[in-house]
Enzyme design. Structure first.
Site, short mmCIF file in Angstrom:
data_model
loop_
_atom_site.label_atom_id
_atom_site.label_comp_id
_atom_site.label_asym_id
_atom_site.label_seq_id
_atom_site.Cartn_x
_atom_site.Cartn_y
_atom_site.Cartn_z
N GLY A 175 0.82 -1.20 0.00
CA GLY A 175 0.00 0.00 0.00
C GLY A 175 0.85 1.25 0.00
O GLY A 175 2.02 1.22 -0.39
N CYS A 176 0.26 2.34 0.44
CA CYS A 176 0.99 3.61 0.50
C CYS A 176 2.25 3.46 1.33
O CYS A 176 2.21 2.95 2.45
CB CYS A 176 0.08 4.68 1.09
SG CYS A 176 0.85 6.31 1.23
#
Length: 226
Positions: free
Chosen positions: A53-54
């Site tokens: 993810g981020c």
């Protein structure tokens, strides 16, 4: 979430990542078991790459982990020319947002980093997304940097599959190591520099809190960059 004043001052006016989008449902914390196959890495600093993810949250968790001497946000795979945040976040490149972790195996082993990753960093059952973020550049992936790490990663995923901790299959990939491109300066230490940022408070601070709760022996309060 609105962009912070810091990001604007840093020249990040063109940010388009889903890191900036409104939050959806909370991620689930699952306490993964200890690995039955411990990493045998000897002495000296080692590196590994994690995508989940981020990269703000991935970096935040590992920066609060004892034995980690460096956690650098960046882009794994793809080309040097396209290793640019605006391009990567648009989904037109082959990169993954990732974090290059340097650690001392005498303090924390690779298998222990994997346990942290699967417990609090990423949901291994989500395909090309984490939290509110969507796209192949947010995929869940492990990038071993040695033959030993590769063996340990495969063994641990197999162990987790047998354990049946999640209702859905584990889709975390083991990817061949390619070039890692450090992200722009304003992304480094983002959670530490922007603790009031809406995304950090909603998605990443809980991950760090979960690290502290589940694994107090390896948690450290200071945010460190060597």
């Amino acid at each position: 979430m609105r962009r912070s004043a810091l990001l604007m001052a840093a020249g990040a006016l063109a940010l388009t990542s889903a890191c900036q989008q409104p939050a959806l449902a909370a991620e689930e914390v699952v306490e993964a078991p200890m690995a039955t196959r411990s990493a045998k890495e000897g002495s000296g600093l080692k590196t590994a790459i994690f995508a989940g993810g981020c990269f703000w949250g991935v970096e935040a968790v590992f920066s609060h982990t004892k034995g980690v001497t460096s956690a650098i946000s960046g882009y794994h795979g793809g080309t040097k020319r396209q290793a640019d945040y605006r391009l990567v976040s648009s989904g037109v490149t082959d990169h993954a947002e990732a974090v290059k972790v340097t650690y001392d195996p005498k303090v924390i082993r690779y298998d222990q980093l994997l346990r942290i990753y699967f417990s609090v960093v990423a949901d291994p059952t989500l395909v090309n997304r984490q939290g509110p973020d969507r796209g192949a550049h947010y995929r869940s992936a492990l990038v071993p940097m040695s033959a030993e790490q590769n063996v340990v990663a495969k063994a641990y995923i197999a162990q987790l599959e047998r354990a049946g901790l999640w209702d859905k299959p584990i889709v975390t990939r083991i990817e061949r190591a390619q070039t890692f491109y450090p992200a722009e300066t304003y992304h480094q230490d983002f959670a530490a520099k922007n603790p009031r940022h809406g995304y950090i408070q909603r998605w990443d601070a809980p991950k760090v809190a979960a690290l502290k709760q589940l694994y107090p022996g390896v948690y450290r309060s200071e945010f460190r960059r060597d």
